[in-house]
Write an enzyme that holds these catalytic residues in place. Structure first.
Site, PDB file in Angstrom:
ATOM      1  N   ARG A  42       0.746  -1.274  -0.013  1.00 14.93           N
ATOM      2  CA  ARG A  42       0.040  -0.139   0.041  1.00 14.93           C
ATOM      3  C   ARG A  42       0.807   1.343   0.067  1.00 14.93           C
ATOM      4  NH1 ARG A  42      -3.512  -1.867   5.174  1.00 14.93           N
ATOM      5  NH2 ARG A  42      -2.284  -3.911   5.116  1.00 14.93           N
ATOM      6  N   ASP A 100      14.985  -0.786   0.143  1.00 18.00           N
ATOM      7  CA  ASP A 100      15.760  -1.010   1.512  1.00 18.00           C
ATOM      8  C   ASP A 100      16.697  -2.233   1.151  1.00 18.00           C
ATOM      9  OD1 ASP A 100      16.445  -0.517   4.212  1.00 18.00           O
ATOM     10  OD2 ASP A 100      15.040  -2.284   4.741  1.00 18.00           O
ATOM     11  N   ASP A 156       4.162   3.415   6.497  1.00 20.31           N
ATOM     12  CA  ASP A 156       3.655   3.203   7.667  1.00 20.31           C
ATOM     13  C   ASP A 156       4.427   2.572   8.708  1.00 20.31           C
ATOM     14  OD1 ASP A 156       3.629   0.710   6.412  1.00 20.31           O
ATOM     15  OD2 ASP A 156       2.688  -0.127   8.161  1.00 20.31           O
TER      16      ASP A 156
HETATM   17  P1  IMP Z   1      13.114  -4.596   1.159  1.00 22.43           P
HETATM   18  O1  IMP Z   1      12.633  -5.800   0.616  1.00 22.43           O
HETATM   19  O2  IMP Z   1      13.993  -4.814   2.129  1.00 22.43           O
HETATM   20  O3  IMP Z   1      13.803  -3.615   0.044  1.00 22.43           O
HETATM   21  O4  IMP Z   1      11.753  -3.595   1.744  1.00 22.43           O
HETATM   22  C1  IMP Z   1      11.013  -2.936   1.097  1.00 22.43           C
HETATM   23  C2  IMP Z   1       9.787  -2.612   1.714  1.00 22.43           C
HETATM   24  O5  IMP Z   1       9.816  -2.637   3.069  1.00 22.43           O
HETATM   25  C3  IMP Z   1       9.114  -1.563   1.416  1.00 22.43           C
HETATM   26  O6  IMP Z   1       8.390  -1.554   0.260  1.00 22.43           O
HETATM   27  C4  IMP Z   1       8.415  -1.034   2.367  1.00 22.43           C
HETATM   28  O7  IMP Z   1       7.039  -1.750   2.415  1.00 22.43           O
HETATM   29  C5  IMP Z   1       9.029  -1.825   3.781  1.00 22.43           C
HETATM   30  N1  IMP Z   1       9.919  -0.630   4.373  1.00 22.43           N
HETATM   31  C6  IMP Z   1      11.209  -0.575   4.326  1.00 22.43           C
HETATM   32  N2  IMP Z   1      11.817   0.227   5.162  1.00 22.43           N
HETATM   33  C7  IMP Z   1      10.538   1.145   5.618  1.00 22.43           C
HETATM   34  C8  IMP Z   1      10.499   2.308   6.348  1.00 22.43           C
HETATM   35  O8  IMP Z   1      11.501   2.935   6.799  1.00 22.43           O
HETATM   36  N3  IMP Z   1       9.202   2.677   6.539  1.00 22.43           N
HETATM   37  C9  IMP Z   1       8.179   2.120   6.344  1.00 22.43           C
HETATM   38  N4  IMP Z   1       8.348   0.877   5.453  1.00 22.43           N
HETATM   39  C10 IMP Z   1       9.595   0.489   5.035  1.00 22.43           C
END
Ligand code: IMP
Ligand code: MG
Length: 172
Positions: A42, A100, A156
């Site tokens: 979302r 991330d 969020d």
């Molecule tokens: P990744 O797979 O580690 O790149 O995670 C990315 C997903 O984690 C994003 O699409 C977000 O939904 C969530 N996410 C990562 N960091 C944050 C943050 O600082 N605030 C909110 N959601 C986050």
């Protein structure tokens, strides 16, 4: 400002200006192509709808929802709501809130890539490179951010704060 928001990283004005810049670049780059914005639910919804309004091209929008299986299961992602549109032969731009570690995006790109789009690129509002594990090419990045958990403008913490108009840091 809510008590537990300790810092504002980007104001509403800064976000608006940056979204306009990105939309301009996209409008140039995707002229005469069949642009589909794929917004990942979302978190990217606020960003995607603001961006779409500023893109001066015909386009379609679709939405994809995924869930990941918590800590320690990196890379295990499941589609909980799939696209409605067939993306074969189209120019797909994935709209994300934040990259991330990169695990989620890697899965998404592999899955969407398998559907034979004409092109597949990424536009993310935020990029937190300090925590990147998977190296990925991001065509459009709104802001690079430090290693802090952020909320607002769609992002969020336990489903709260999405509706804040700015991007801030919450108390850990
Ligand atoms: P990744 O797979 O580690 O790149 O995670 C990315 C997903 O984690 C994003 O699409 C977000 O939904 C969530 N996410 C990562 N960091 C944050 C943050 O600082 N605030 C909110 N959601 C986050
Ligand atoms: Mg997300």
């Amino acid at each position: 400002m809510p008590d537990d928001v300790v810092e504002v990283l980007f104001t509403e004005d800064q976000i608006r200006t940056r979204v306009q810049d990105l939309a301009h670049r996209i409008s140039e780059d995707y002229k005469d192509r069949r642009l589909v914005l794929v917004s990942i639910l979302r978190g990217s919804v606020f960003f995607a709808t603001d961006l779409a309004r500023q893109i001066e091209l015909p386009l379609s929008m679709d939405f994809l929802s995924i869930s990941s299986y918590g800590e320690g299961s990196e890379g295990v992602v499941r589609i909980t709501k799939d696209l409605e549109e067939n993306i074969a032969g189209k120019d797909v731009l994935v709209i994300e809130d934040i990259i991330d570690t990169g695990f989620t995006l890697k899965y998404l790109l592999r899955t969407l890539g398998g559907r034979n789009p004409k092109s597949l690129e990424v536009c993310t509002l935020l990029d937190r490179r300090a925590r990147r594990i998977i190296d990925l090419e991001l065509k459009y990045v709104g802001f690079e951010i430090p290693d802090k958990f952020v909320i607002g403008y769609g992002l969020d913490y336990r489903q709260r704060y999405r509706n804040l108009p700015y991007i801030g840091v919450v108390k850990p």
